[in-house]
Motif scaffolding. Structure first.
Motif, PDB file in Angstrom:
ATOM      1  N   LEU A  87       0.963  -1.101   0.072  1.00 52.07           N
ATOM      2  CA  LEU A  87      -0.033   0.319  -0.128  1.00 52.07           C
ATOM      3  C   LEU A  87       0.855   1.511   0.437  1.00 52.07           C
ATOM      4  N   ARG A  88       0.942   2.099  -1.236  1.00 53.92           N
ATOM      5  CA  ARG A  88       1.944   3.136  -1.250  1.00 53.92           C
ATOM      6  C   ARG A  88       0.567   4.611  -1.403  1.00 53.92           C
ATOM      7  N   LEU A  89       1.458   5.780  -0.536  1.00 56.44           N
ATOM      8  CA  LEU A  89       0.906   6.615  -0.300  1.00 56.44           C
ATOM      9  C   LEU A  89       0.983   7.371  -1.775  1.00 56.44           C
ATOM     10  N   GLU A  90       0.187   8.311  -1.905  1.00 57.87           N
ATOM     11  CA  GLU A  90       1.083   9.355  -3.114  1.00 57.87           C
ATOM     12  C   GLU A  90       0.895  10.512  -3.655  1.00 57.87           C
ATOM     13  N   THR A  91       1.479  12.080  -3.547  1.00 56.73           N
ATOM     14  CA  THR A  91       0.536  13.201  -3.203  1.00 56.73           C
ATOM     15  C   THR A  91       1.029  13.522  -4.769  1.00 56.73           C
ATOM     16  N   ASN A  92      -0.354  13.881  -5.382  1.00 57.00           N
ATOM     17  CA  ASN A  92       0.246  14.611  -6.858  1.00 57.00           C
ATOM     18  C   ASN A  92       0.280  15.960  -6.650  1.00 57.00           C
ATOM     19  N   ASP A  93       1.782  16.701  -7.081  1.00 57.96           N
ATOM     20  CA  ASP A  93       2.007  18.136  -5.964  1.00 57.96           C
ATOM     21  C   ASP A  93       1.199  18.831  -6.732  1.00 57.96           C
ATOM     22  N   LEU A  94       0.636  18.928  -7.826  1.00 56.00           N
ATOM     23  CA  LEU A  94      -0.694  20.002  -8.946  1.00 56.00           C
ATOM     24  C   LEU A  94      -1.736  20.263  -7.910  1.00 56.00           C
ATOM     25  N   THR A  95      -2.570  18.776  -7.734  1.00 55.49           N
ATOM     26  CA  THR A  95      -3.859  19.175  -7.202  1.00 55.49           C
ATOM     27  C   THR A  95      -4.218  18.487  -5.398  1.00 55.49           C
ATOM     28  N   SER A  97      -4.298  16.249  -4.702  1.00 56.14           N
ATOM     29  CA  SER A  97      -5.096  15.295  -4.323  1.00 56.14           C
ATOM     30  C   SER A  97      -3.400  13.858  -3.507  1.00 56.14           C
ATOM     31  N   THR A  98      -4.729  13.270  -2.501  1.00 60.20           N
ATOM     32  CA  THR A  98      -3.571  11.482  -2.425  1.00 60.20           C
ATOM     33  C   THR A  98      -4.444  10.760  -3.034  1.00 60.20           C
ATOM     34  N   PHE A  99      -3.807   9.874  -3.057  1.00 63.40           N
ATOM     35  CA  PHE A  99      -4.235   8.611  -3.997  1.00 63.40           C
ATOM     36  C   PHE A  99      -3.309   6.746  -2.864  1.00 63.40           C
ATOM     37  N   ILE A 100      -3.804   6.118  -3.169  1.00 60.06           N
ATOM     38  CA  ILE A 100      -3.587   5.004  -2.347  1.00 60.06           C
ATOM     39  C   ILE A 100      -3.222   3.682  -3.833  1.00 60.06           C
ATOM     40  N   LYS A 101      -2.063   3.576  -3.687  1.00 62.25           N
ATOM     41  CA  LYS A 101      -1.544   2.699  -5.046  1.00 62.25           C
ATOM     42  C   LYS A 101      -1.812   1.515  -4.477  1.00 62.25           C
ATOM     43  N   ILE A 102      -2.266   0.182  -4.591  1.00 58.27           N
ATOM     44  CA  ILE A 102      -1.876  -0.754  -4.133  1.00 58.27           C
ATOM     45  C   ILE A 102      -1.310  -2.045  -5.211  1.00 58.27           C
ATOM     46  N   SER A 103      -0.720  -2.432  -4.678  1.00 64.36           N
ATOM     47  CA  SER A 103      -0.415  -3.653  -5.220  1.00 64.36           C
ATOM     48  C   SER A 103      -0.372  -4.992  -4.529  1.00 64.36           C
ATOM     49  N   ASP A 104      -1.034  -6.014  -5.569  1.00 64.52           N
ATOM     50  CA  ASP A 104      -1.017  -7.107  -4.953  1.00 64.52           C
ATOM     51  C   ASP A 104      -0.644  -8.676  -5.443  1.00 64.52           C
ATOM     52  N   TYR A 105      -0.355  -9.462  -4.566  1.00 62.72           N
ATOM     53  CA  TYR A 105       1.164 -10.420  -5.618  1.00 62.72           C
ATOM     54  C   TYR A 105       0.296 -12.241  -4.356  1.00 62.72           C
ATOM     55  N   SER A 106      -0.402 -12.232  -6.209  1.00 61.33           N
ATOM     56  CA  SER A 106      -1.258 -13.463  -5.221  1.00 61.33           C
ATOM     57  C   SER A 106      -0.987 -14.379  -6.353  1.00 61.33           C
ATOM     58  N   ASP A 107      -1.837 -16.103  -5.697  1.00 59.73           N
ATOM     59  CA  ASP A 107      -2.674 -16.890  -6.671  1.00 59.73           C
ATOM     60  C   ASP A 107      -3.519 -15.873  -7.448  1.00 59.73           C
ATOM     61  N   MET A 108      -4.779 -15.183  -6.477  1.00 61.06           N
ATOM     62  CA  MET A 108      -5.650 -14.642  -7.729  1.00 61.06           C
ATOM     63  C   MET A 108      -5.403 -14.413  -8.792  1.00 61.06           C
ATOM     64  N   ASP A 109      -5.951 -14.751 -10.051  1.00 61.46           N
ATOM     65  CA  ASP A 109      -5.786 -14.169 -11.460  1.00 61.46           C
ATOM     66  C   ASP A 109      -6.979 -13.232 -11.984  1.00 61.46           C
ATOM     67  N   ASP A 110      -8.213 -13.466 -11.253  1.00 62.02           N
ATOM     68  CA  ASP A 110      -9.956 -12.804 -11.855  1.00 62.02           C
ATOM     69  C   ASP A 110      -9.472 -10.914 -11.155  1.00 62.02           C
ATOM     70  N   THR A 111      -9.073 -10.689 -12.218  1.00 58.11           N
ATOM     71  CA  THR A 111      -8.685  -9.140 -12.981  1.00 58.11           C
ATOM     72  C   THR A 111     -10.334  -8.672 -11.867  1.00 58.11           C
ATOM     73  N   GLU A 112     -11.365  -8.709 -12.109  1.00 53.62           N
ATOM     74  CA  GLU A 112     -12.329  -8.514 -11.855  1.00 53.62           C
ATOM     75  C   GLU A 112     -12.497  -8.550 -10.115  1.00 53.62           C
ATOM     76  N   GLU A 113     -12.491  -9.292  -9.803  1.00 49.73           N
ATOM     77  CA  GLU A 113     -12.536 -10.008  -8.862  1.00 49.73           C
ATOM     78  C   GLU A 113     -11.829  -9.572  -7.638  1.00 49.73           C
ATOM     79  N   LEU A 114     -10.527  -9.156  -7.911  1.00 48.85           N
ATOM     80  CA  LEU A 114      -9.776  -8.523  -7.296  1.00 48.85           C
ATOM     81  C   LEU A 114      -9.915  -6.465  -6.476  1.00 48.85           C
ATOM     82  N   MET A 115     -10.394  -6.024  -8.307  1.00 49.82           N
ATOM     83  CA  MET A 115     -10.824  -5.341  -8.291  1.00 49.82           C
ATOM     84  C   MET A 115     -12.274  -4.367  -7.685  1.00 49.82           C
TER      85      MET A 115
END
Length: 131
Positions: A87-95, A97-115
């Motif tokens: 879980l990575r927090l990133e800030t857009n300097d222009l706006t 805005s704070t974003f949470i960037k998620i990286s999930d590395y697992s056996d689960m391969d159903d992108t729609e279900e993960l989303m």
């Protein structure tokens, strides 16, 4: 079974400083991510989902920026290529805005279900922090 890397990000109306305790403390994580989260004296986190224990180590972090948890497995193949989420927090300097960037590395391969899963979890986080 091969693993898959899923990444996505969400905007959250809260500062990284305010959000970070919800990403790296057991009590913060338990409020939005799992049914409960505990940490033992060896600094092993126990994420409890549907009465099942999932043990993980906080393998890297930087205050107000990111956390990465690797899951602990008895399976030798998993030990050499562990599942993790970051879980990575990133800030857009222009706006500002704070974003949470998620990286999930697992056996689960159903992108729609993960989303759907991560959308639901981040909605819980937004409700918790008011963002």
């Amino acid at each position: 079974m091969s693993k898959h890397l899923f990444t996505t990000d969400f905007e959250i109306n809260a500062s990284p400083k305010m959000l970070f305790p919800y990403l790296n403390t057991p009590s913060g994580l338990a409020q939005w991510m799992a049914d409960d989260v505990n940490v033992n004296e060896d600094k092993v986190y126990n994420f409890i989902w549907d009465d099942e224990d999932h043990l993980a180590r906080l393998v890297s972090h930087r205050a107000n920026q990111y956390v990465k948890f690797e899951f602990i497995s008895d399976d030798e193949e998993d030990q050499s290529d562990p599942s993790y989420f970051e879980l990575r927090l990133e800030t857009n300097d222009l706006t500002q805005s704070t974003f949470i960037k998620i990286s999930d590395y697992s056996d689960m391969d159903d992108t729609e279900e993960l989303m759907d899963l991560w959308e639901s979890l981040v909605e819980n986080l937004k409700e918790t922090v008011g963002g």
